[in-house]
Scaffold this motif. Structure first.
Motif, PDB file in Angstrom:
ATOM      1  N   MET A 170       0.833  -1.207   0.000  1.00 11.43           N
ATOM      2  CA  MET A 170       0.000   0.000   0.000  1.00 11.43           C
ATOM      3  C   MET A 170       0.869   1.259   0.000  1.00 11.43           C
ATOM      4  O   MET A 170       0.534   2.252  -0.639  1.00 11.43           O
ATOM      5  N   THR A 171       1.990   1.218   0.711  1.00 14.18           N
ATOM      6  CA  THR A 171       2.886   2.373   0.735  1.00 14.18           C
ATOM      7  C   THR A 171       3.482   2.618  -0.646  1.00 14.18           C
ATOM      8  O   THR A 171       3.545   3.760  -1.111  1.00 14.18           O
ATOM      9  N   TRP A 218       0.798   4.011  -2.869  1.00  7.16           N
ATOM     10  CA  TRP A 218       0.513   5.393  -2.460  1.00  7.16           C
ATOM     11  C   TRP A 218       1.586   6.341  -2.991  1.00  7.16           C
ATOM     12  O   TRP A 218       1.296   7.376  -3.565  1.00  7.16           O
ATOM     13  N   THR A 241       1.406   6.833  -6.747  1.00  9.87           N
ATOM     14  CA  THR A 241       0.395   7.771  -7.251  1.00  9.87           C
ATOM     15  C   THR A 241       0.920   9.210  -7.265  1.00  9.87           C
ATOM     16  O   THR A 241       0.445  10.028  -8.038  1.00  9.87           O
ATOM     17  N   TYR A 242       1.879   9.505  -6.410  1.00 13.51           N
ATOM     18  CA  TYR A 242       2.486  10.839  -6.425  1.00 13.51           C
ATOM     19  C   TYR A 242       3.460  10.991  -7.593  1.00 13.51           C
ATOM     20  O   TYR A 242       3.648  12.073  -8.116  1.00 13.51           O
ATOM     21  N   THR A 284      -5.462  11.346  -9.816  1.00 12.42           N
ATOM     22  CA  THR A 284      -4.621  12.097  -8.896  1.00 12.42           C
ATOM     23  C   THR A 284      -4.388  13.546  -9.324  1.00 12.42           C
ATOM     24  O   THR A 284      -3.861  14.323  -8.546  1.00 12.42           O
ATOM     25  N   MET A 286      -7.879   9.246  -2.927  1.00 13.24           N
ATOM     26  CA  MET A 286      -6.760   8.300  -3.003  1.00 13.24           C
ATOM     27  C   MET A 286      -5.943   8.322  -1.711  1.00 13.24           C
ATOM     28  O   MET A 286      -5.587   7.267  -1.172  1.00 13.24           O
ATOM     29  N   ASP A 287      -5.652   9.517  -1.182  1.00 10.62           N
ATOM     30  CA  ASP A 287      -4.877   9.629   0.055  1.00 10.62           C
ATOM     31  C   ASP A 287      -5.606   9.007   1.244  1.00 10.62           C
ATOM     32  O   ASP A 287      -5.004   8.295   2.052  1.00 10.62           O
ATOM     33  N   MET A 296      -5.619   5.078   0.786  1.00 11.48           N
ATOM     34  CA  MET A 296      -4.302   4.476   1.012  1.00 11.48           C
ATOM     35  C   MET A 296      -3.889   4.577   2.477  1.00 11.48           C
ATOM     36  O   MET A 296      -3.331   3.632   3.039  1.00 11.48           O
ATOM     37  N   ALA A 297      -4.151   5.721   3.115  1.00 13.03           N
ATOM     38  CA  ALA A 297      -3.819   5.876   4.539  1.00 13.03           C
ATOM     39  C   ALA A 297      -4.606   4.871   5.374  1.00 13.03           C
ATOM     40  O   ALA A 297      -4.056   4.238   6.288  1.00 13.03           O
TER      41      ALA A 297
END
Length: 193
Positions: free
Chosen positions: A59-60, A63, A66-67, A74, A83-84, A87-88
């Protein structure tokens, strides 16, 4: 430089937390390896930690990815926020699962039962303090049975057939708790009462 900082934080912090918890678990639960007939621990197999760590890492990476990658979801402010949040939530779900695996256990020493639960107070009782024991037999394709124990003081705890020493604790309950307090157990269970 600024774009590298979130990536570094997103990778190092979850990895450090999991590594720290793993070392804490290794040293604090070493006694559970020395199970005897009168002293044993019921808990999840520590191998599940690898699954939780893999989930956190995956997941990290997604995440952070996506940046780094531009796409429609995004680029949009609401898409980025969604999305944030998703994912968090998934990363923290993995961390919560890891904490549960590390710190949840039921220790049985003779007639004494001590229940360790993450983020909740540890409590102890004896087999004579048990008001009822309810067994839910599997009604799913995974064949997982669950036993819930309730004490006279209102405390409850449960464990299921995926946990280490499940059979041993079930047998102890059948032998040390009066038959009328056992609900959902088969007649072929090993009862002394």
């Amino acid at each position: 430089m600024n774009s590298i900082m979130p990536i570094t934080i997103a990778i190092i912090i979850p990895s450090s937390v999991v590594l720290l918890l793993s070392f804490m678990q290794y040293f604090s639960h070493k006694e559970s390896l020395k199970m005897t007939k009168g002293c044993f621990c019921v808990g999840l197999h520590k191998g599940y930690i690898f699954l939780a760590v893999a989930e956190i890492a995956m997941m990290t990476v997604i995440w952070v990815g996506t940046y780094l990658q531009k796409n429609i979801v995004t680029d949009n402010m609401w898409g980025r926020l969604l999305m944030d949040v998703a994912m968090a939530a998934l990363v923290f779900l993995g961390i919560g699962g890891t904490i549960h695996i590390l710190f949840h256990k039921i220790k049985v020493e003779g007639n004494r039962i001590t229940v360790f639960r993450p983020l909740r107070k540890t409590f102890s009782c004896s087999f004579s303090d048990i008001e009822s024991v309810k067994k839910r037999n599997p009604k799913n394709r995974y064949n997982i049975s669950k036993i819930t124990v309730k004490t006279y003081s209102g405390k409850k705890f449960s464990f299921d057939s995926t946990e280490i020493a499940y059979d041993r604790f079930e047998k102890s309950l059948c032998n040390k708790v009066i038959r009328s307090k056992l609900i959902g157990f088969d007649e072929d269970s090993n009862f002394n009462h």
